[in-house]
Design an enzyme around this catalytic site. Structure first.
Site, PDB file in Angstrom:
ATOM      1  N   LYS A 171       6.301  17.352  -4.899  1.00 46.52           N
ATOM      2  CA  LYS A 171       6.723  17.756  -3.786  1.00 46.52           C
ATOM      3  C   LYS A 171       7.872  18.813  -3.846  1.00 46.52           C
ATOM      4  O   LYS A 171       8.006  19.564  -2.989  1.00 46.52           O
ATOM      5  CB  LYS A 171       6.992  16.426  -2.858  1.00 46.52           C
ATOM      6  CG  LYS A 171       5.819  15.426  -2.744  1.00 46.52           C
ATOM      7  CD  LYS A 171       6.212  14.111  -2.161  1.00 46.52           C
ATOM      8  CE  LYS A 171       5.208  13.260  -1.856  1.00 46.52           C
ATOM      9  NZ  LYS A 171       5.480  11.971  -1.761  1.00 46.52           N
ATOM     10  N   GLY A 214       0.702  -1.210  -0.018  1.00 47.19           N
ATOM     11  CA  GLY A 214       0.072  -0.080   0.094  1.00 47.19           C
ATOM     12  C   GLY A 214       0.883   1.144  -0.026  1.00 47.19           C
ATOM     13  O   GLY A 214       0.119   2.325   0.334  1.00 47.19           O
TER      14      GLY A 214
HETATM   15  N1  HSE Z   1       3.066   7.042  -2.858  1.00 44.74           N
HETATM   16  C1  HSE Z   1       3.732   8.296  -2.263  1.00 44.74           C
HETATM   17  C2  HSE Z   1       5.040   7.670  -1.592  1.00 44.74           C
HETATM   18  C3  HSE Z   1       2.943   8.486  -0.976  1.00 44.74           C
HETATM   19  O1  HSE Z   1       5.445   6.479  -1.846  1.00 44.74           O
HETATM   20  O2  HSE Z   1       6.007   8.345  -1.065  1.00 44.74           O
HETATM   21  C4  HSE Z   1       3.176   9.792  -0.149  1.00 44.74           C
HETATM   22  O3  HSE Z   1       2.993  10.964  -1.027  1.00 44.74           O
END
Ligand code: HSE
Length: 440
Positions: free
Chosen positions: A207, A189
């Protein structure tokens, strides 16, 4: 005690339910710290009947998050729906336009609309807090926006995607192929609904664009980020990196250069003894290189319900206390258009892995092409096939021979042009693998 801060919570997935649990669990301590209780009074989600293990009976229910945002009973909107478009965008805009502060975990929305939303928030004198949008539980937004207010920033870089760091760690530690590690990340997940968003670097780019705005005062512009993912990284690269004293990480790097602000996301060689190289698995890390300080590295959980909820609740606590900082640390009108440094002008060391055709002169041709572009080599390793005793002369099987080059600092432009010439010379087979080296 002063009157409670009444929260409308839009989104009841993993993060939304974790926010409710954390607010409940920390209720008294938060009330003591903020001088007033923080209470969720209304919620909105796609499905009302879904089992979530939390009691919604006393809360008002809104099918439409924008109507929740406009509801006169709520003082603040928490948006944890996600996605750059509606319904998240409309809910956030509605709340801000109604003069209500907003807390959001939505990196996609911030990356695409950050500047406009900051303008809207300021026009209505309300807070727009988004600690949870970058690196989950690591308080990097606050660090840049408040903690290092008095410093100029030279460079911010970090592991901003847990999925990629998990994949690279598992590949290295368990000698597994990329595809197998990705499947495992999905099963656990960590990955986004579309995992290519993680592994091709776009999640990190969103980000990074938010961090770059906070650090350099520029309008958020994910389009200004150069992006490469990790899907081409092989065990051969990780092994070669280890032998040379490096580890490979997917980094987001924002750096001030003479040519402008360079923002890039790509697999990166970092020295094995550096702080960032120690960060393994799904964990995130951000290093801030600010004037007058030695670099500061923050390490912690970048995703997951509780990590994200911790950031959301901290943002809510600021609102409960009446703290309001301009969203990007300066009045939005003072945010400037980004002067983007072209990737061709990037300067640094490079790792290059080539498959040289096994015939006289191949290595000499490669070396000549690099020299023509003023590229100086720190090391060159040619790996011959290991043949059984008596099995003939090593390296003369006719199969291409892996050659690994490490360059001294050079430019992206020089490396691309030299490798294009090497390919035209037909002394290598396949595409060269190129990994940039980050000084740290
Ligand atoms: N898919 C993202 C990760 C989740 O793996 O960091 C958090 O933004």
């Amino acid at each position: 005690m002063a009157k409670p801060l009444k929260v409308g919570l839009a989104g009841l997935g993993t993060v939304g339910t974790a926010v409710m649990r954390l607010l409940e669990h920390e209720r008294d301590k938060l009330a003591a710290r903020c001088g007033r209780p923080i209470e969720v009074v209304a919620v909105s989600a796609r499905s009302r009947g879904k089992k979530r293990g939390i009691d919604l009976k006393k809360l008002r229910w809104f099918a439409d998050p924008a109507r929740l945002a406009a509801d006169p009973e709520i003082d603040v909107l928490v948006e944890v729906i996600g996605g750059a478009g509606n319904p998240a965008k409309r809910a956030v805009e509605t709340a801000l336009a109604a003069g209500k502060p907003v807390v959001t975990a939505n990196k996609a929305l911030l990356a695409s609309e950050g500047y406009k939303l900051a303008m809207l928030a300021e026009r209505h004198d309300v807070a727009l807090n988004f600690e949870a949008s970058v690196a989950g539980g690591i308080p990097i937004v606050k660090t840049l926006r408040e903690g290092l207010n008095g410093n100029s920033f030279n460079r911010i870089y970090g592991i901003l995607n847990g999925t990629c760091n998990y994949i690279l760690s598992r590949m290295e530690e368990d000698r597994l192929a990329f595809a197998e590690c990705l499947r495992e990340a999905q099963r656990l997940g960590y990955a986004e609904a579309d995992p290519s968003f993680d592994v091709e670097g776009h999640d990190t780019a969103q980000k990074l664009s938010i961090l770059a705005s906070l650090a350099f005062g520029t309008k958020v512009d994910p389009g200004a980020v150069y992006v490469e993912g990790i899907s081409s990284i092989t065990l051969a690269d990780l092994d070669a990196a280890a032998e040379l004293g490096y580890r490979v990480k997917l980094l987001g790097v924002a750096v001030r250069t003479e040519a402008g602000i360079e923002q890039r996301v790509h697999p990166t060689m970092v020295r094995k003894d550096s702080a960032i190289a120690q960060v393994m698995g799904v964990t995130n890390a951000v290093t801030v290189d600010a004037e007058g300080l030695s670099p500061i590295t923050l390490v912690g959980p970048g995703a997951g319900g509780m990590a994200t909820a911790s950031a959301v609740v901290s943002d809510l606590a600021d609102i409960a206390r009446g703290v309001r900082i301009p969203p990007f640390g300066r009045p939005a009108a003072r945010m400037t258009a980004i002067r983007k440094a072209p990737m061709q002008r990037h300067e640094g060391g490079y790792y290059i892995r080539l498959l040289a055709r096994d015939r006289p002169g191949s290595a000499a041709t490669i070396a000549r092409r690099l020299a023509q572009r003023q590229i100086s080599l720190e090391s060159i390793v040619q790996r011959h096939e290991i043949r059984p005793p008596g099995g003939g002369q090593a390296g003369r099987s006719g199969a291409p021979v892996p050659v690994i080059l490490i360059t001294y600092a050079t430019s992206e432009d020089a490396v691309r042009k030299a490798l294009a010439a090497v390919r035209r010379d037909r002394v290598i087979s396949g595409r060269p693998q190129v990994i940039r080296i980050e000084k740290n």
